[in-house]
Design a protein around this motif. Sequence first.
Motif, PDB file in Angstrom:
ATOM      1  N   VAL A 207      13.978  -7.362 -48.225  1.00  0.00           N
ATOM      2  CA  VAL A 207      14.312  -6.200 -47.381  1.00  0.00           C
ATOM      3  C   VAL A 207      13.081  -5.768 -46.592  1.00  0.00           C
ATOM      4  N   ARG A 208      13.247  -5.679 -45.248  1.00  0.00           N
ATOM      5  CA  ARG A 208      12.125  -5.293 -44.387  1.00  0.00           C
ATOM      6  C   ARG A 208      12.344  -3.886 -43.822  1.00  0.00           C
ATOM      7  N   PHE A 209      11.238  -3.226 -43.549  1.00  0.00           N
ATOM      8  CA  PHE A 209      11.287  -1.865 -43.014  1.00  0.00           C
ATOM      9  C   PHE A 209      10.479  -1.803 -41.725  1.00  0.00           C
ATOM     10  N   SER A 210      11.103  -1.296 -40.676  1.00  0.00           N
ATOM     11  CA  SER A 210      10.418  -1.176 -39.389  1.00  0.00           C
ATOM     12  C   SER A 210       9.529   0.059 -39.384  1.00  0.00           C
ATOM     13  N   PRO A 211       8.593   0.152 -38.424  1.00  0.00           N
ATOM     14  CA  PRO A 211       7.734   1.342 -38.335  1.00  0.00           C
ATOM     15  C   PRO A 211       8.509   2.632 -38.103  1.00  0.00           C
ATOM     16  N   LYS A 212       9.770   2.504 -37.634  1.00  0.00           N
ATOM     17  CA  LYS A 212      10.573   3.703 -37.370  1.00  0.00           C
ATOM     18  C   LYS A 212      11.602   3.986 -38.475  1.00  0.00           C
ATOM     19  N   SER A 213      11.555   3.213 -39.525  1.00  0.00           N
ATOM     20  CA  SER A 213      12.505   3.419 -40.624  1.00  0.00           C
ATOM     21  C   SER A 213      12.188   4.720 -41.356  1.00  0.00           C
ATOM     22  N   ASP A 214      13.175   5.217 -42.074  1.00  0.00           N
ATOM     23  CA  ASP A 214      12.981   6.450 -42.840  1.00  0.00           C
ATOM     24  C   ASP A 214      11.862   6.303 -43.868  1.00  0.00           C
ATOM     25  N   LEU A 215      11.777   5.133 -44.502  1.00  0.00           N
ATOM     26  CA  LEU A 215      10.712   4.909 -45.486  1.00  0.00           C
ATOM     27  C   LEU A 215       9.347   4.973 -44.823  1.00  0.00           C
TER      28      LEU A 215
END
Length: 623
Positions: free
Chosen positions: A481-489
Amino acid sequence: MQADIVVVGAGHAGVEAALACARLNKKTILVNLYEDKIATMPCNPSIGGPAKGIVVREIDALGGEMGKAADATALQMKLLNSSRGPGVWALRAQSDKIEYSNYMKNVVNNQKNLTLKVGEVADILIDKNNKVTGVLLTDETKITCQAVILTTGTYLSSLIYRGSEKYQAGPNDEKTATRLSESFKKLNINYFRFKTGTPPRVKANSVDLSKAILEPGTDMQLAFSFSTTKPLPFAKQLPCYLLHSTPETKKIIEANLTKSAMYSGQIDATGPRYCPSFEDKIVRFNQKETHQIFLEPEAKALDTFYVQGFSTSMPIDVQEKMLKSLPGFENVIVDKWAYAIEYDCIDPQQLSLSLEMRQVPNLFTAGQINGTSGYEEAAGQGLIAGINAVRKLNVQNPFILKRSESYIGVMIDDIVTKGVIEPYRLLTSRAENRLTLRNDNAEVRLKQYGYELGLVSQQEYDKYLVFKKQIDEAIEELKNVRFSPKSDLALELDQLGQAHLSQGLSGYEILKQPQVDINVLVKYLDKLQNLSNNQLQNILINIRFEGYIKKENETIERFNKLEAKQIPNDVDYSKVENIAIEAKQILERIRPTSIGQASRITGVNPADIQMLLFHLKKKYNTV
């Protein structure tokens, strides 16, 4: 009377040994001086601490009882060293010493195949081949058996010292076993004297706690045992307190040093380096004006504090002055005065790694009789001695834990291979592989052993397999699972100041960043939800320290190659050429089972090991 195995002494080592034997279907008799004093805490009412807490987790993973008892009777739970590296994290429970003993007494009394016999063992019975055949009690009761496990604690010919006062007694003025040591002479067992001490206990309501610093537990779901489903809530924990001695305390010690039983020359026995008397602290660290002292509750039913760090063998009048020099102790009322105790213990270099006495087949020893100190060290040895006594009777190979897979293995290898010159205490610094011998991964390291030995039930093992699968699935999810710089995390981590994502990263890569708290990721990843504290710790450490763990595993692999090079039992060390005479004598006395163990023996040099390897290759063609 008749049994398969007799265990002598129902302290922490004896209880674990007896339970292991009984649970492995051997008729077991546990002989104790008292009916009601089972797994008592004559010294500090606590379980765990640095290295020791990991031992308790290992005992639990192998199917022992100490972790369950500690969880069920805890007054406070604490995760120690959490601000440091994971290799030194450890649990510590402040225990209710009354409830802990009652818990263990109930377990012993309800264990199938186990009988508690009140009495004092006077002699170990042997046949013409020096093999154990039973024990004889002081009332002439004879118990025949196939194996004996001695877990006598500090009760062997013990003497109490307080100033010039000296008398025969066990801990807290209990009975002492005076005749058993005599049987050691008959069996040619080498033994010597050690000493330890304990501080005064004081009435809690007589101390002004406003002059002390509050020491609460840790606000986390903490437990030693894998089977504990409801850890002690933070709201129900009792506090401990910290204070410091004063320069006046130091002056009192210095003015009365010759009145101390230890410094007056009354006690010749060696005391524990890592738990010294208070007067020993003053002498050894004379440049220090003050020392830490902890006030720890002993039990809910008692209005007493254990004055941790204030052990002494001073006479009562000097103890009173010492206590009243402490902040808040001006009106202190003493419940029990401090004392030192001296007792017999054996030279553990006479043991094999199974904890069997080499010159007396089927005689095992565990705990303080082996020169160790501490409830946890005793329980760990007791469990291993019990397992190996059963395996000996079943004609099975002994169960030996490696240094690289447990602190219990480190401890037993240390005392058997190197011997003891003072009461041995487990420390994290004694283990070469601290990063792999952690608090969080005891199940991963040892649960399968417990299951295969027969001490872990199918139900608990199945539960463990789910536990392990959940860890593996969570790690896999973190990788995928990847998270972008704009993700909530990413936004939450940035707001918390834990991380700033300038590009898309997997959860696995995010957790490698040292400031990131794994609990922040829990709500963003399905597989992390509902995991235990130990599972989350295990995941975090394995990801964050992946490179270090890989290097340590490579070192362990090289180490295990030396351990795998077994030394035949019939080696005649006098015929090994070109090694020092001293090395020949030491090797003959200890008789190591592997090249790895031989290389750790004090007095055996690398050159001696090379010559031994050459001899084994030439004569046996096995190394």
